[in-house]
Design a protein around this motif. Structure first.
Motif, short mmCIF file in Angstrom:
data_model
loop_
_atom_site.label_atom_id
_atom_site.label_comp_id
_atom_site.label_asym_id
_atom_site.label_seq_id
_atom_site.Cartn_x
_atom_site.Cartn_y
_atom_site.Cartn_z
N ALA A 9 0.82 -1.22 0.00
CA ALA A 9 0.00 0.00 0.00
C ALA A 9 0.85 1.26 0.00
CB ALA A 9 -0.93 0.01 1.21
N MET A 10 2.01 1.21 0.62
CA MET A 10 2.87 2.38 0.64
C MET A 10 3.49 2.62 -0.73
SD MET A 10 4.73 2.09 4.38
CE MET A 10 5.46 3.72 4.23
N GLN A 11 3.84 1.55 -1.42
CA GLN A 11 4.45 1.68 -2.74
C GLN A 11 3.46 2.21 -3.77
OE1 GLN A 11 6.00 -1.99 -4.27
NE2 GLN A 11 6.54 -1.12 -6.26
N TYR A 12 2.20 1.75 -3.67
CA TYR A 12 1.20 2.11 -4.67
C TYR A 12 0.26 3.21 -4.19
CZ TYR A 12 2.77 -2.08 -7.06
OH TYR A 12 3.54 -3.02 -7.69
N SER A 13 0.65 3.96 -3.19
CA SER A 13 -0.15 5.10 -2.76
C SER A 13 0.22 6.34 -3.57
CB SER A 13 0.07 5.36 -1.26
OG SER A 13 1.44 5.64 -1.01
N ALA A 14 -0.70 7.25 -3.67
CA ALA A 14 -0.51 8.44 -4.50
C ALA A 14 0.31 9.49 -3.76
CB ALA A 14 -1.85 9.02 -4.91
N ASP A 15 1.13 10.18 -4.50
CA ASP A 15 1.83 11.35 -4.00
C ASP A 15 0.92 12.57 -4.20
OD1 ASP A 15 3.65 13.69 -3.93
OD2 ASP A 15 5.21 12.17 -3.80
N VAL A 16 0.99 13.52 -3.27
CA VAL A 16 0.16 14.73 -3.42
C VAL A 16 0.48 15.42 -4.74
CG1 VAL A 16 -0.34 17.01 -2.46
CG2 VAL A 16 -0.10 15.05 -0.93
N PHE A 17 1.75 15.48 -5.11
CA PHE A 17 2.13 16.10 -6.38
C PHE A 17 1.57 15.31 -7.57
CE2 PHE A 17 6.21 18.26 -4.60
CZ PHE A 17 5.40 19.22 -4.01
N GLY A 18 1.35 14.01 -7.37
CA GLY A 18 0.85 13.19 -8.46
C GLY A 18 -0.53 13.61 -8.95
N TRP A 19 -1.27 14.31 -8.10
CA TRP A 19 -2.59 14.79 -8.51
C TRP A 19 -2.50 15.95 -9.49
CZ3 TRP A 19 -7.38 12.86 -7.75
CH2 TRP A 19 -7.50 11.82 -6.84
N PHE A 20 -1.34 16.57 -9.57
CA PHE A 20 -1.18 17.73 -10.45
C PHE A 20 -0.24 17.47 -11.62
CE2 PHE A 20 -1.97 19.04 -6.07
CZ PHE A 20 -3.08 19.85 -6.22
N ILE A 21 0.28 16.26 -11.71
CA ILE A 21 1.23 15.92 -12.78
C ILE A 21 0.56 14.94 -13.74
CG2 ILE A 21 3.45 14.86 -13.30
CD1 ILE A 21 4.44 15.78 -10.60
N PRO A 22 0.46 15.29 -15.02
CA PRO A 22 -0.20 14.42 -16.00
C PRO A 22 0.57 13.12 -16.21
CG PRO A 22 0.05 16.66 -16.83
CD PRO A 22 0.89 16.55 -15.61
N LEU A 26 14.30 16.84 -11.77
CA LEU A 26 13.63 15.96 -10.81
C LEU A 26 12.15 15.79 -11.17
CD1 LEU A 26 15.16 17.20 -7.43
CD2 LEU A 26 15.64 15.06 -8.62
N PHE A 27 11.54 16.89 -11.62
CA PHE A 27 10.15 16.81 -12.06
C PHE A 27 10.02 15.87 -13.26
CE2 PHE A 27 7.24 18.37 -15.36
CZ PHE A 27 6.03 18.15 -14.73
N LYS A 28 10.95 15.98 -14.20
CA LYS A 28 10.93 15.09 -15.37
C LYS A 28 11.09 13.64 -14.95
CE LYS A 28 13.63 13.93 -19.49
NZ LYS A 28 14.85 14.26 -20.29
N SER A 43 6.13 7.49 -12.93
CA SER A 43 5.04 7.47 -11.95
C SER A 43 3.78 6.84 -12.52
CB SER A 43 4.72 8.90 -11.47
OG SER A 43 4.29 9.71 -12.57
N TRP A 44 3.93 5.99 -13.54
CA TRP A 44 2.76 5.39 -14.17
C TRP A 44 1.97 4.51 -13.22
CZ3 TRP A 44 2.46 0.14 -14.10
CH2 TRP A 44 3.65 -0.55 -13.86
N ASP A 45 2.66 3.88 -12.25
CA ASP A 45 1.96 2.99 -11.33
C ASP A 45 1.27 3.75 -10.20
OD1 ASP A 45 4.38 3.80 -10.33
OD2 ASP A 45 4.81 1.91 -9.31
N ARG A 46 1.47 5.07 -10.12
CA ARG A 46 0.81 5.89 -9.10
C ARG A 46 0.06 7.05 -9.75
NH1 ARG A 46 6.31 7.12 -6.73
NH2 ARG A 46 6.83 6.33 -8.79
N PHE A 47 -0.37 6.84 -10.98
CA PHE A 47 -1.02 7.89 -11.75
C PHE A 47 -2.42 8.17 -11.22
CE2 PHE A 47 -3.79 8.80 -15.46
CZ PHE A 47 -3.35 10.08 -15.71
N VAL A 48 -2.68 9.39 -10.78
CA VAL A 48 -4.00 9.77 -10.25
C VAL A 48 -4.46 11.12 -10.80
CG1 VAL A 48 -3.90 8.45 -8.10
CG2 VAL A 48 -2.83 10.69 -8.20
N TYR A 49 -3.77 11.63 -11.80
CA TYR A 49 -4.11 12.94 -12.37
C TYR A 49 -5.55 12.94 -12.89
CZ TYR A 49 -3.88 16.85 -15.70
OH TYR A 49 -4.12 18.00 -16.42
N PRO A 50 -6.44 13.78 -12.34
CA PRO A 50 -7.86 13.74 -12.74
C PRO A 50 -8.18 14.56 -13.98
CG PRO A 50 -7.58 15.29 -10.96
CD PRO A 50 -6.21 14.71 -11.23
N GLY A 51 -7.27 15.37 -14.43
CA GLY A 51 -7.53 16.22 -15.59
C GLY A 51 -7.53 17.69 -15.21
N ILE A 52 -7.10 18.52 -16.14
CA ILE A 52 -6.95 19.94 -15.84
C ILE A 52 -8.30 20.63 -15.64
CG2 ILE A 52 -6.97 20.70 -18.26
CD1 ILE A 52 -4.73 22.64 -17.49
#
Length: 271
Positions: free
Chosen positions: A60-73, A96-98, A104-113
């Motif tokens: 669960a820790m490995q596959y949990s979302a990062d807060v930044f992941g919500w804003f990164i496509p 680092l952002f790149k 981060s494909w396994d933690r992708f949670v970006y909902p859309g702009i």
């Protein structure tokens, strides 16, 4: 919705429940009838295998979302991918952002702009106490529900920028989240991919977005409706244009199997 109305308007909700009790019983019977095969399968699994519990956090820790992941496509959007490659060599921080963007494909949670923009607009309006009362009454239940799903996607502990903890004079401190309580419930200890809760956020976010877009359309003239809707459509196409590559073909050495198949001996091949 039922729980929310029982808390906020218990008398009215109970009166509606009693008035429509036969409808509720009918719906519950249909639900139980459709779920009966699954319930029997679960009963058999528990009967023969018992209630298995996952050791530790089960990934669960490995596959949990990062807060930044919500804003990164997602990296499979060619437009965002080109932008990341273009600016990734400008500075170490962008590099680092790149790196995060491409892995981060396994933690992708970006909902859309569009959903992010709508929620940003709501937060700004709430902060300024400028959100129309009628609109807020319409969206507050799905809004709170989406926030609940958002918190669940973050997993057992808060993670921001791939950082799990803060160090205070040699003591590492973690910030626990409600996902820990969810896994403690009977039968839910096997939850190991918190990012799978992200569709719940998107579902309720779309409901909130529909109300907000309708409200904004009422604030502009009819001539600008087509322009506004057209811009939303173009934004959606550009933002959600993904191309996920298929798995590469693996070359299998079939000649050895053909050779074995031609042999007259009856034998078993163990790989």
């Amino acid at each position: 919705y039922v729980v929310w109305h029982f808390i906020t308007e218990p008398r009215l909700t109970w009166k509606l429940f009693v008035k429509n009790i036969f409808h509720f019983l009918f719906m519950f019977s249909i639900f139980l009838l459709l779920m009966w095969p699954w319930l029997k399968a679960v009963q058999n699994v528990i009967l023969f295998d018992g209630m298995n519990s996952t050791i530790g956090y089960g990934g669960a820790m490995q596959y949990s979302a990062d807060v930044f992941g919500w804003f990164i496509p997602n990296q499979y959007n060619y437009i965002y991918q080109a932008v990341a490659h273009l600016f990734g060599s400008v500075s170490p921080k962008l590099a680092l952002f790149k790196q995060y963007f491409l892995h981060s494909w396994d933690r992708f949670v970006y909902p859309g702009i569009i959903i992010l923009g709508i929620y940003g607009w709501i937060a700004l309006r709430l902060r300024r106490h400028a959100l129309p009362h009628k609109l807020w009454n319409s969206i507050r239940i799905p809004f709170y529900a989406s926030i609940g799903y958002f918190i669940l996607t973050l997993g057992p502990f808060l993670k921001i920028g791939n950082i799990w903890h803060i160090n205070l004079e040699g003591v590492e401190i973690l910030f626990p989240l409600p996902f820990l309580l969810l896994r403690s419930l009977p039968g839910l200890s096997g939850l190991r991919v918190p990012t799978r809760f992200s569709p719940g956020f998107v579902f309720f976010g779309c409901i909130v977005g529909a109300y907000v877009v309708t409200h904004l359309l009422r604030q502009i003239s009819l001539r600008k409706h087509s322009i506004f809707i057209g811009l939303l459509f173009i934004t959606f196409i550009v933002d959600q244009n993904y191309f996920v590559p298929t798995q590469e073909d693996i070359s299998i050495p079939v000649s050895i199997y053909n050779y074995i198949g031609k042999q007259p001996n009856d034998s078993t091949v163990i790989e």
